[in-house]
Enzyme design. Sequence first.
Site, PDB file in Angstrom:
ATOM      1  N   HIS A 272      -0.990  11.021  -1.631  1.00  0.00           N
ATOM      2  CA  HIS A 272      -2.284  10.572  -1.119  1.00  0.00           C
ATOM      3  C   HIS A 272      -3.199  11.705  -0.646  1.00  0.00           C
ATOM      4  O   HIS A 272      -4.360  11.798  -1.047  1.00  0.00           O
ATOM      5  CB  HIS A 272      -2.089   9.582   0.028  1.00  0.00           C
ATOM      6  CG  HIS A 272      -3.369   9.126   0.643  1.00  0.00           C
ATOM      7  ND1 HIS A 272      -4.011   9.828   1.661  1.00  0.00           N
ATOM      8  CD2 HIS A 272      -4.172   8.073   0.376  1.00  0.00           C
ATOM      9  CE1 HIS A 272      -5.126   9.211   1.977  1.00  0.00           C
ATOM     10  NE2 HIS A 272      -5.253   8.142   1.221  1.00  0.00           N
TER      11      HIS A 272
ATOM     12  N   HIS B  26       0.824  -1.205   0.000  1.00  0.00           N
ATOM     13  CA  HIS B  26       0.000   0.000   0.000  1.00  0.00           C
ATOM     14  C   HIS B  26       0.864   1.264   0.000  1.00  0.00           C
ATOM     15  O   HIS B  26       1.665   1.465   0.905  1.00  0.00           O
ATOM     16  CB  HIS B  26      -0.862  -0.039   1.278  1.00  0.00           C
ATOM     17  CG  HIS B  26      -1.871   1.055   1.395  1.00  0.00           C
ATOM     18  ND1 HIS B  26      -2.046   1.772   2.561  1.00  0.00           N
ATOM     19  CD2 HIS B  26      -2.778   1.542   0.519  1.00  0.00           C
ATOM     20  CE1 HIS B  26      -3.019   2.639   2.399  1.00  0.00           C
ATOM     21  NE2 HIS B  26      -3.485   2.522   1.175  1.00  0.00           N
TER      22      HIS B  26
HETATM   23  O1  G3P Z   1      -6.522   1.420  -2.863  1.00  0.00           O
HETATM   24  C1  G3P Z   1      -6.780   1.064  -1.554  1.00  0.00           C
HETATM   25  C2  G3P Z   1      -6.587   2.201  -0.593  1.00  0.00           C
HETATM   26  O2  G3P Z   1      -5.404   2.860  -0.890  1.00  0.00           O
HETATM   27  C3  G3P Z   1      -7.728   3.159  -0.612  1.00  0.00           C
HETATM   28  O3  G3P Z   1      -7.660   4.104   0.409  1.00  0.00           O
HETATM   29  O4  G3P Z   1      -7.176   6.295   1.373  1.00  0.00           O
HETATM   30  O5  G3P Z   1      -5.448   4.521   1.453  1.00  0.00           O
HETATM   31  O6  G3P Z   1      -6.002   5.632  -0.697  1.00  0.00           O
HETATM   32  P1  G3P Z   1      -6.515   5.181   0.644  1.00  0.00           P
HETATM   33 MG    MG Z   2      -4.785   4.497  -2.151  1.00  0.00          MG
END
Ligand code: G3P
Ligand code: MG
Length: 246
Positions: free
Chosen positions: A51, A9
């Site tokens: 992000h 992630h």
């Molecule tokens: O793609 C999964 C996840 O990254 C979605 O939430 O807020 O971490 O971008 P976020």
């Molecule tokens: Mg994400």
Amino acid sequence: MIASKIIAHRGLSSLAPENTLAAITLAAEHGIEWIEIDAIALGDGSIVMWHDNSIDRCSDGTGSMAEHSAQSITNLDCGSWFSEHHCGEKMVAIEPAIELIQSLGLGLNLEIKLYENSAATVVAPVLEALLKHWQDFDKLIISSFDRAALDYCQLHAPQIQRGKLYREIPGNWQEELKQLAAVSLHCKYQHLTAQQAVAVKAQGYDLYCYTVNDPSAVSELWQWGIDAIITDYPQRFLSTTGLIEN
Ligand code: G3P
Ligand code: MG
């Protein structure tokens, strides 16, 4: 579609600052096969791997993304907030990030966040960079919470696989995935039920869960038939394979 069940992630974001070239490189070095990153627009329309809708949390600067430009982010330190060792890490444009990920042979789940921008503003340059640099389309999936972003992708680059992101799976998910000709559904694992997981799989979609950091939470999810987890801590899930050290 995703051959690896573990997706790092924001890159390997527990060991390097999220959404940086260091986080991408480290994922590859640790034997991880797929990563997820986020793409968003700055005020001048340039697209970066980032992000939040501000630079406050992950840099030494302040302000919203709309207040910044490719020029104003040049000298930001986007690593010291994470560790001294990563001092000087940069916020990077999406194009060099894509080039690096492709050159490392990683699979990419590219999440597009529109925030207040139009789909054309954000998605057009992302597609341009992908179509210029990406080679293996089996190892690429674009996901988004924003329906308009996925509609834009479907219209302008239908050959790129699409996944719909949800926090909680809504009642109309089947209709939406069908309209989008999506290949996958991505959801927050805390809200997923066994019944939903079975239904998604029965319709032939891949099912990805985020952000799964607790290995004890995951055995149940695999039993429900999910295809992959998106995690900040792939090392907790891969350590038994000997691929990665904690
Ligand atoms: O793609 C999964 C996840 O990254 C979605 O939430 O807020 O971490 O971008 P976020
Ligand atoms: Mg994400």
